[in-house]
Design a protein around this motif. Structure first.
Motif, short mmCIF file in Angstrom:
data_model
loop_
_atom_site.label_atom_id
_atom_site.label_comp_id
_atom_site.label_asym_id
_atom_site.label_seq_id
_atom_site.Cartn_x
_atom_site.Cartn_y
_atom_site.Cartn_z
N LEU A 207 0.82 -1.21 0.00
CA LEU A 207 0.00 0.00 0.00
C LEU A 207 0.86 1.26 0.00
O LEU A 207 1.92 1.30 0.62
N PRO A 208 0.41 2.32 -0.67
CA PRO A 208 1.14 3.61 -0.65
C PRO A 208 0.82 4.36 0.65
O PRO A 208 -0.07 5.21 0.70
N LEU A 209 1.56 4.06 1.69
CA LEU A 209 1.21 4.51 3.03
C LEU A 209 1.22 6.03 3.17
O LEU A 209 0.35 6.60 3.83
N GLU A 210 2.21 6.68 2.59
CA GLU A 210 2.30 8.13 2.73
C GLU A 210 1.10 8.81 2.09
O GLU A 210 0.53 9.77 2.64
N LEU A 211 0.66 8.33 0.94
CA LEU A 211 -0.50 8.92 0.28
C LEU A 211 -1.77 8.68 1.10
O LEU A 211 -2.62 9.57 1.21
#
Length: 313
Positions: free
Chosen positions: A84-88
């Motif tokens: 998953l793109p955690l920062e986004l």
């Protein structure tokens, strides 16, 4: 109705009764292609309009999250969030929940089963008998051996409990060093290098390092005991598959048993079909008990975030 996307292969192929709670609370479950890992194109088609997502291990790109304009929460039916793109997600205020420990029993039992299968050459011997032969290969025992465990969370702890009961010594590496409790007399914490050098069996139960590099690479394999067995029921990225293949070909590693591959199903069978590899199809958490517990936890985590908002709408 408000939509919730369901994408884990174990749930789309045979939806369990635990998902009924979604409809009972006024939500409409939307399923990806049954039994298949959705690709980016399918996710881009399905995710718009969904306020919740019960997600599996499928890679999720930033483009998918950008398309999920109404998404409020992603609830994993496991613990890993590497895909998953955690920062986004943080920037967009999308909550992320995990079903911590729900599939620990299933994964731990598979890891121990793979150890035993390697020890006794079970796939080879079973095929030989089925073909009319009577193969008899000398095996090895877990009792008296040293088991190296990387990651002492819920899964690693269960593996340690079983193998120590079988008479093995356990060396464990975990930066957090969680309390060992009743395992205190059977498990000793050590650094990764000591674990790798001394393990007759090395089993992986940890997340991927933040730098994305594998834990088991060419240099690691060089330091391991000749004839060691490696078990991976965690993440494919923890092992350099090319380096593992070379170590197997050279006989430095006796067996590699893995439930995970960098591409699933693997496009190249060089590793999966190797004579000293036992390969399974990401089935660690695919048991009745694990699916039930993980789905129940994931649904509960979704409803925790969405029911109040849905009732107020």
């Amino acid at each position: 109705m408000t939509r919730i996307l369901i994408t884990p292969r174990s749930l789309t192929s045979d939806p369990p009764v635990e998902l009924d709670r979604l409809a009972a609370n006024g939500f409409e479950p939307i399923f990806s292609t049954p039994g298949e890992m959705p690709d980016e194109a399918e996710l881009l088609r399905l995710v718009p309009g969904c306020v919740g997502w019960l997600a599996g291990v499928e890679p999720v790109s930033e483009a998918v999250i950008e398309a999920a304009s109404e998404l409020r929460v992603i609830s994993r039916n496991g613990t890993g969030v590497d895909s998953l793109p955690l920062e986004l997600l943080r920037r967009k205020g999308i909550a992320l929940e995990r079903a911590v420990g729900a599939n620990a029993t299933g994964v731990a039992e598979l890891a121990v089963g793979l150890m035993l299968s390697c020890c006794r050459h079970l796939p080879e011997i079973s095929k030989g008998v089925a073909a009319g032969g009577w193969p008899r290969r000398r095996g090895r025992e877990i009792e008296g051996s040293t088991i190296g465990i990387v990651g002492m969370g819920a899964i690693g702890g269960k593996v340690a409990s079983v193998v120590s009961a079988l008479g093995a010594r356990v060396l464990a590496m975990d930066p957090a060093r969680p309390p060992l409790g009743l395992l205190g007399g059977a498990v000793r914490y050590a650094g990764l290098d000591e674990v790798v050098r001394n393990a007759d069996f090395l089993t992986l139960h940890c997340p991927q390092p933040e730098d994305g590099r594998p834990i088991i690479h060419a240099e690691t394999l060089e330091r391991m005991k000749r004839g060691a067995i490696v078990i991976n029921t965690a993440r494919a990225a923890l092992v350099d598959e090319e380096a593992m293949l070379e170590a197997l070909d050279q006989g430095r590693i006796s067996h590699y048993a893995t439930d995970v591959f960098s591409v699933e199903p693997p496009k190249s069978l060089a590793l999966a079909a190797h004579r000293n590899v036992i390969a399974t199809s990401h089935i660690g958490g695919l048991t009745d008990g694990s699916v039930s517990r993980a789905t129940d936890a994931a649904v509960e985590n979704l409803l925790k975030h969405l029911v109040r908002d849905h009732a107020a709408a």
